[in-house]
Design a protein around this motif. Structure first.
Motif: not given
Lengths: 219, 513
Positions: B12-31
């Motif tokens: 139906s050509q509906a558009v879905a979105y998701r939040w994309a998070v750069p991997p570097a950010f995710l890697r640094c976040l816990p630290l």
């Protein structure tokens, strides 16, 4: 004679008169625990400090006077002490070792011994903490028949010289804790409850009690 | 950068979105979160604990530097210049330009920031950089960082204006720079390691002990590996040069006090005179097992002090390090053991030296978790063990650093000022207001931290024995001096007791109005 010697002489005279003219009076027998320290590493020589191991002058009480407080209920402004239990205060163990004292929180705190019935109180003895040279601040001892201490309050000791505990300014001297604690004459004050206040000490902001003993005659 | 991204369409050509998070950010976040937690633990209510005598002394010295721009290295009674210069830098950032305006928070921010920095440095040092390479898995490295963030000694002395935390963090920074140099061969990492070493030397003269421990660890565990640098000798020279220049700059007070350079060497002669076999006791001599006791548990005055959970996990990690052919982890294990043995063998012991065992213990505990996680159902067990140790450390750190930071029973609060010292300043201010023309006398064989608390007040004098004239607006005397002082007072006075530290009392003489 120098004027400042006059109060001293007068006190001695009154004391001697009271001693000589008090038939049936006997020295109060207080059982002292063993000393846990023999003074600080430096010599202590103060007018209001009894040297470690030397007994203070006897307090004369009536011959019928006896220990009224053993095993009696104790309440406190800090009802849940972190260390020890309030029952330690009247359990007869005044050794002062770990596990034999109760530690109350900081600032002004009180403990209150309920004698169960009004009594004629001759003396109150208190041991805060005696394994280290320290002075408890704003020590105030009161007797009353009112558990709230709002009426009929008799203060038998108060060394809060700046009224920081808001109980009134007192003129008694501060003292360094030793195994002899401090035995205070109550001069037959009548009351069921004995309340002791303190406001931290020279080592930390906490309040401690090894033992309190109340001597007198049950009514 | 966070952003919304179109990820697909259906019929139906509906558009879905998701939040994309750069991997570097995710890697640094816990630290980053770990570092933020470490920083909070080290800066929360930083000014609440009364100043220890050593902190006060160094605070006054920092105040002189802030106020007059004057600093000269003293090889007899003080450690190196780094702490004072960093204290002055933080004071400048906080707009404090005099000893009077300088406060506890400014001073303690120096070790607090260094102590917080140690946490990411340990994680960066410990983490595996390539599959099969030396180091810990990412979760295990983060767990090691969390243990260091929570370790009682590390938190307590990161809130304490003394040199030890700077030294411990400096050692980690040098180790990280050396690891980077070893892997990359870039000379700038050798220079960075050298500069870090220079800062360590300018912090405390015990730095050669850490260098020797690192050298022993390197020699025992290096195997046949070689650094990536094509010219390791030249890089070594560059590193030594950077260390020398950095240390020389600080010891010479940035060129204003050249005598600081020979003094930086003469400090070892003074150390021999002070700690040598012929030297009189310092009062800090303790049995060899003192640090082991601190790392285990003890009971004092109804309170339990322990670090046994972390130590037990670290011991397991030590056994694993002995078997695993990982030069980084084995090297760190040997380094920690040599440091522990050296400090234990030396009769002079103070609890703040234990901060140097915190990072090795945390890393070895991380290694134990790393090994456990490789077993069947291991990740769950490792997570549970990490949680248990973390909670135990938090319970102790809360007790040590927040609930009872100046308690005489606290094994980390060594010869600490009692909370009573906070009363001296209001007493002195009231006395000055009542009798502005009269001095305030402190007559005591030991009086620190009073010069810190009475800083900026005019007419304050210090005597170790009672002078002929003892009159003043306020007279503070030790118990030992009180009788002599009382005998020399001509006016009637009121007396009260104020504690300097547990067991050391002062008598305060207030002239009657």
């Amino acid at each position: 004679m120098h004027s400042r010697h006059f109060p001293l002489l007068l006190s001695a005279l009154i004391g001697a008169t009271a001693f000589a003219g008090a038939p049936g009076k006997v020295p109060l027998a207080v059982e002292y625990p063993k000393p846990l320290f023999a003074g600080t590493p430096r010599p202590i020589s103060l007018s209001n400090l009894e040297p470690a191991g030397v007994k203070r002058p006897d307090i004369m009480v009536s011959a019928e006077s006896k220990l009224l407080s053993r095993g009696k209920k104790v309440t406190s402004s800090d009802s849940l002490p972190v260390i020890g239990e309030l029952s330690f205060i009247t359990d007869g163990d005044k050794t002062g070792i770990d596990g034999a004292y109760v530690e109350l929180g900081p600032n002004t705190q009180w403990v209150q011994v309920d004698l169960g019935a009004s009594a004629k109180i001759d003396a109150v003895a208190a041991w805060h903490f005696h394994s280290q040279a320290r002075v408890y601040h704003d020590v105030v001892v009161q007797i009353s028949d009112d558990p709230e201490f709002k009426k009929g309050v008799k203060t038998i000791f108060n060394n809060d010289d700046d009224n920081s505990s808001k109980l009134g300014k007192g003129g008694d001297k501060a003292y360094v804790e030793t195994n002899h604690g401090r035995v205070l004459p109550a001069e037959g004050a009548s009351g069921r409850y004995v309340r002791l206040y303190s406001n931290g000490n020279t080592s930390d902001e906490l309040n401690h009690y090894c033992e309190i003993e109340v001597f007198g005659i049950a009514k | 950068m966070l952003g919304a991204r179109r990820v697909g369409t259906d019929k139906s050509q509906a558009v879905a979105y998701r939040w994309a998070v750069p991997p570097a950010f995710l890697r640094c976040l816990p630290l980053a979160l770990l570092a933020a937690a470490a920083l909070w633990l080290r800066t929360h209510e930083l000014a609440r604990r009364p100043m220890h005598a050593d902190e006060a002394n160094q605070g006054v010295k920092t105040g002189e530097l802030v106020e007059a721009g004057r600093y000269a290295f003293d090889p007899r009674d003080h450690h190196g210049p780094t702490l004072y210069y960093l204290g002055a830098a933080v004071a400048a950032l906080r707009g404090q330009a005099s000893l009077t305006t300088l406060d506890e928070k400014t001073l303690r921010l120096v070790p607090a920031l260094a102590g917080a920095l140690a946490v990411p440095l340990l994680v960066i040092l410990a983490r595996r950089r390539e599959p099969g390479g030396p180091g810990l898995s990412e979760p295990a490295a983060l767990a090691a960082g969390a243990f260091l963030a929570l370790a009682p000694a590390a938190v307590y002395y990161s809130r304490y204006f003394i040199q030890e935390t700077l030294l411990a963090t400096g050692a980690l920074a040098v180790a990280v720079a050396l690891r980077c140099w070893w892997g990359s061969g870039l000379t700038r990492w050798a220079v960075a390691a050298g500069a870090g070493l220079g800062l360590m030397q300018a912090t405390k003269a015990s730095t050669p002990l850490f260098v020797a421990a690192a050298a022993i660890a390197f020699l025992l565990t290096r195997a046949a590996a070689r650094p990536a640098s094509p010219r390791p000798g030249l890089d070594l020279l560059a590193g030594v040069g950077a260390a020398t220049v950095t240390a020389a700059l600080l010891y010479s007070s940035f060129g204003k006090h050249w005598a600081g350079l020979p003094d930086a060497l003469s400090v070892y002669l003074h150390a021999v005179l002070r700690f040598g076999a012929e030297a009189p006791p310092t009062g800090h001599e303790k049995p060899w097992g003192y640090y082991l006791h601190l790392l285990g548990w003890s009971r004092a005055g109804g309170l339990l002090w322990h670090q046994a959970a972390l130590s037990a996990l670290a011991l397991a990690g030590l056994a694993i390090a002995a078997r695993r052919r990982d030069p980084l982890l084995r090297g760190f294990a040997v380094y920690g053991l040599v440091i522990l043995a050296a400090f234990s063998a030396f009769p002079y012991k103070t609890p703040w030296h234990a901060i140097h065992f915190a990072a090795p213990a945390a890393l070895l505990a991380g290694l134990a978790l790393d090994a456990l996680a490789r077993r069947r159902a291991g990740p769950v067990l490792a997570a549970a063990a990490a949680l248990l140790v973390g909670l135990s450390l938090w319970q102790q750190t809360r007790l040590v650093a927040f609930l009872r930071p100046a308690d005489g029973r606290n094994p980390w609060a060594y010869v600490h000022s009692s909370s009573d010292v906070l009363k001296f300043r209001p007493l002195a201010e009231a006395a000055r207001a009542a009798r502005p023309g009269e001095p305030i006398r402190v007559i005591s064989e030991e009086y620190w931290p009073l010069p810190w608390y009475l800083r900026g007040l005019p007419g304050v004098g210090y005597w170790t024995e009672a002078p002929p004239d003892c009159e003043g607006a306020l007279v503070i005397a030790s118990i030992a001096q009180a009788e002599a002082v009382r005998a020399r007072l001509r006016r009637p006075t009121r007396e009260s007791f104020v504690g300097l530290r547990p067991g050391f009392l002062c008598v305060v003489f207030h002239p009657e109005p």
